[in-house]
Enzyme design. Structure first.
Site, mmCIF file in Angstrom:
data_model
loop_
_atom_site.group_PDB
_atom_site.id
_atom_site.type_symbol
_atom_site.label_atom_id
_atom_site.label_comp_id
_atom_site.label_asym_id
_atom_site.label_seq_id
_atom_site.Cartn_x
_atom_site.Cartn_y
_atom_site.Cartn_z
ATOM 1 C CD GLU A 180 -2.836 3.681 -6.243
ATOM 2 O OE1 GLU A 180 -2.335 4.800 -6.344
ATOM 3 O OE2 GLU A 180 -2.947 3.080 -5.153
ATOM 4 C CB SER A 187 -0.865 0.026 1.253
ATOM 5 O OG SER A 187 -1.649 -1.126 1.337
ATOM 6 C CG ASN A 205 -3.522 3.517 0.777
ATOM 7 O OD1 ASN A 205 -4.593 3.568 1.362
ATOM 8 N ND2 ASN A 205 -3.090 2.419 0.189
ATOM 9 C CG HIS A 262 -2.168 -0.670 -4.145
ATOM 10 N ND1 HIS A 262 -2.621 0.600 -3.879
ATOM 11 C CD2 HIS A 262 -2.407 -1.376 -3.018
ATOM 12 C CE1 HIS A 262 -3.113 0.648 -2.655
ATOM 13 N NE2 HIS A 262 -2.993 -0.537 -2.119
HETATM 14 P P1 NAD Z 1 -3.168 -9.589 6.402
HETATM 15 O O1 NAD Z 1 -2.600 -9.313 7.723
HETATM 16 O O2 NAD Z 1 -4.641 -9.927 6.267
HETATM 17 O O3 NAD Z 1 -2.380 -10.804 5.674
HETATM 18 C C1 NAD Z 1 -0.993 -10.882 5.581
HETATM 19 C C2 NAD Z 1 -0.647 -12.343 5.361
HETATM 20 O O4 NAD Z 1 0.756 -12.432 5.044
HETATM 21 C C3 NAD Z 1 -0.851 -13.219 6.618
HETATM 22 O O5 NAD Z 1 -1.673 -14.343 6.286
HETATM 23 C C4 NAD Z 1 0.570 -13.669 6.994
HETATM 24 O O6 NAD Z 1 0.619 -14.976 7.532
HETATM 25 C C5 NAD Z 1 1.257 -13.605 5.627
HETATM 26 N N1 NAD Z 1 2.714 -13.537 5.706
HETATM 27 C C6 NAD Z 1 3.487 -12.806 6.546
HETATM 28 N N2 NAD Z 1 4.801 -13.044 6.294
HETATM 29 C C7 NAD Z 1 4.845 -13.938 5.273
HETATM 30 C C8 NAD Z 1 5.892 -14.582 4.579
HETATM 31 N N3 NAD Z 1 7.161 -14.353 4.886
HETATM 32 N N4 NAD Z 1 5.587 -15.451 3.596
HETATM 33 C C9 NAD Z 1 4.283 -15.716 3.267
HETATM 34 N N5 NAD Z 1 3.240 -15.136 3.894
HETATM 35 C C10 NAD Z 1 3.512 -14.263 4.888
HETATM 36 O O7 NAD Z 1 -2.806 -8.322 5.502
HETATM 37 P P2 NAD Z 1 -3.544 -7.775 4.166
HETATM 38 O O8 NAD Z 1 -4.548 -6.766 4.543
HETATM 39 O O9 NAD Z 1 -3.916 -8.935 3.300
HETATM 40 O O10 NAD Z 1 -2.323 -6.964 3.495
HETATM 41 C C11 NAD Z 1 -1.371 -7.595 2.681
HETATM 42 C C12 NAD Z 1 -0.725 -6.567 1.782
HETATM 43 O O11 NAD Z 1 -1.739 -5.925 0.983
HETATM 44 C C13 NAD Z 1 0.014 -5.456 2.533
HETATM 45 O O12 NAD Z 1 1.162 -5.099 1.805
HETATM 46 C C14 NAD Z 1 -1.011 -4.331 2.512
HETATM 47 O O13 NAD Z 1 -0.423 -3.052 2.614
HETATM 48 C C15 NAD Z 1 -1.638 -4.529 1.140
HETATM 49 N N6 NAD Z 1 -2.968 -3.945 0.957
HETATM 50 C C16 NAD Z 1 -3.873 -4.000 1.983
HETATM 51 C C17 NAD Z 1 -5.134 -3.454 1.793
HETATM 52 C C18 NAD Z 1 -6.173 -3.537 2.883
HETATM 53 O O14 NAD Z 1 -7.209 -2.853 2.774
HETATM 54 N N7 NAD Z 1 -5.974 -4.311 3.919
HETATM 55 C C19 NAD Z 1 -5.468 -2.850 0.566
HETATM 56 C C20 NAD Z 1 -4.523 -2.857 -0.465
HETATM 57 C C21 NAD Z 1 -3.260 -3.397 -0.239
#
Ligand code: NAD
Length: 291
Positions: free
Chosen positions: A152, A119, A190, A140
């Site tokens: 994005e 993000s 963001n 993204h």
């Molecule tokens: P989340 O906490 O729901 O999930 C993250 C996952 O990554 C977890 O299941 C964790 O076990 C896994 N993980 C951690 N380290 C790891 C590794 N070394 N190898 C494999 N898996 C691993 O988080 P999320 O909301 O899904 O966010 C994930 C990404 O998406 C982030 O970069 C976030 O910024 C981005 N993002 C989030 C949103 C949102 O609204 N939450 C929107 C767009 C982008």
């Protein structure tokens, strides 16, 4: 280049949505997570969300069966080696993402495109730690992935045109719309959204309004479909805090300082919907404000 196999790293709320839309669009997906339980939960969520799409006649039962069959869960990162495209969507922490790319590199074909669903973290910096900065970019998605139309696409300083065009083709095949963003902290969505959420937390912190009145004000007064605190819980408060820290560090402007109350919620492990508690408590029938 023709992309057919896609590896998704991280099976959290974003990773499961990304695997879902890729599989429905016909891509073979390897879905990786460190945590076996996260993979099991992700498959359950994908199944439930596809069933909802079937009930709304957005996809047929046969399409769902085929799509579910295209999602292959694995805790072994090296099995993503045959992918044409990798979309990293693990926890929003730079060291985590760097370590994932480092572990992936020895297993990848030379043509594989690496992308991150980050993000906010610098695409150029993530790319520079790999052997292929020209085939690295930001991909993204918005949350929830099966519903939100925008992706994005972020070029790092070295990203080449073939890579950008190949990712654009994937976005189009998913039936989504791409917006092009330059690689500066938090990109477009963001950069604008997160300071508003942070300001809503300051509004709560300073006692200007309660959780309910802040959300109600922005829904009825600014016509937002969700209030900013409700939205923060939906995104994940850890992700919100991580993005504010990237804006603060990357742009060196105090206007981006994260609200101490946001930090406190994250320190408590009250990360929003995904942990059952954030600005609202989701453990009962109805969400109840926690302040
Ligand atoms: P989340 O906490 O729901 O999930 C993250 C996952 O990554 C977890 O299941 C964790 O076990 C896994 N993980 C951690 N380290 C790891 C590794 N070394 N190898 C494999 N898996 C691993 O988080 P999320 O909301 O899904 O966010 C994930 C990404 O998406 C982030 O970069 C976030 O910024 C981005 N993002 C989030 C949103 C949102 O609204 N939450 C929107 C767009 C982008």
């Amino acid at each position: 280049m023709d992309i057919q196999k896609v590896g998704v790293v991280g099976a959290g709320q974003m990773g499961n949505g990304i695997a879902h839309v890729l599989a429905v669009a016909g891509y073979d997906v390897m879905l990786n997570d460190l945590d076996e339980a996260a993979l099991t939960a992700a498959l359950g969520v994908i199944q439930k969300n596809m069933e909802r799409q079937v009930s709304r006649n957005l996809i047929t039962q046969d399409e769902m069966t085929l799509a579910m069959g295209r999602v292959n869960p694995t805790t072994d990162l090296s099995s993503l080696g045959a992918s044409d495209l990798i979309i990293e969507s693990a926890t929003e922490r730079e060291t985590v993402k760097q370590a994932i790319f480092e572990s992936l590199l020895p297993h990848l074909a030379p043509h594989t495109i690496l992308t991150s669903n980050t993000s906010s973290i610098s695409i150029t910096r993530l790319a520079s730690g790999t052997d292929r900065p020209e085939r690295f970019m930001g991909f993204h998605f918005m949350n929830p992935v099966p519903i939100m139309q925008l992706v994005e696409l972020i070029r790092g300083i070295a990203t080449d045109k073939e890579t950008y065009d190949a990712c654009l083709k994937v976005v189009e095949k998913l039936g989504k719309t791409a917006a092009s963003a330059e690689d500066f902290p938090a990109f477009i969505v963001n950069r604008i959204l997160m300071p508003m959420i942070n300001e809503a937390v300051y509004t709560l912190y300073e006692g200007v309004g309660s959780v309910r009145s802040i959300d109600l004000s922005m829904k009825l007064g600014a016509n937002h479909p969700m209030g900013p605190l409700e939205l923060a819980d939906f995104i994940g408060l850890d992700t919100c805090l991580a993005i504010m820290n990237v804006l603060h560090d990357g742009l060196a402007d105090t206007k981006y300082r994260p609200c101490p109350l946001l930090t406190k919620y994250v320190e408590a492990g009250w990360l929003g919907r995904k942990t059952g508690r954030g600005f609202y408590d989701y453990r009962g029938e109805e969400p109840v404000p926690t302040r």
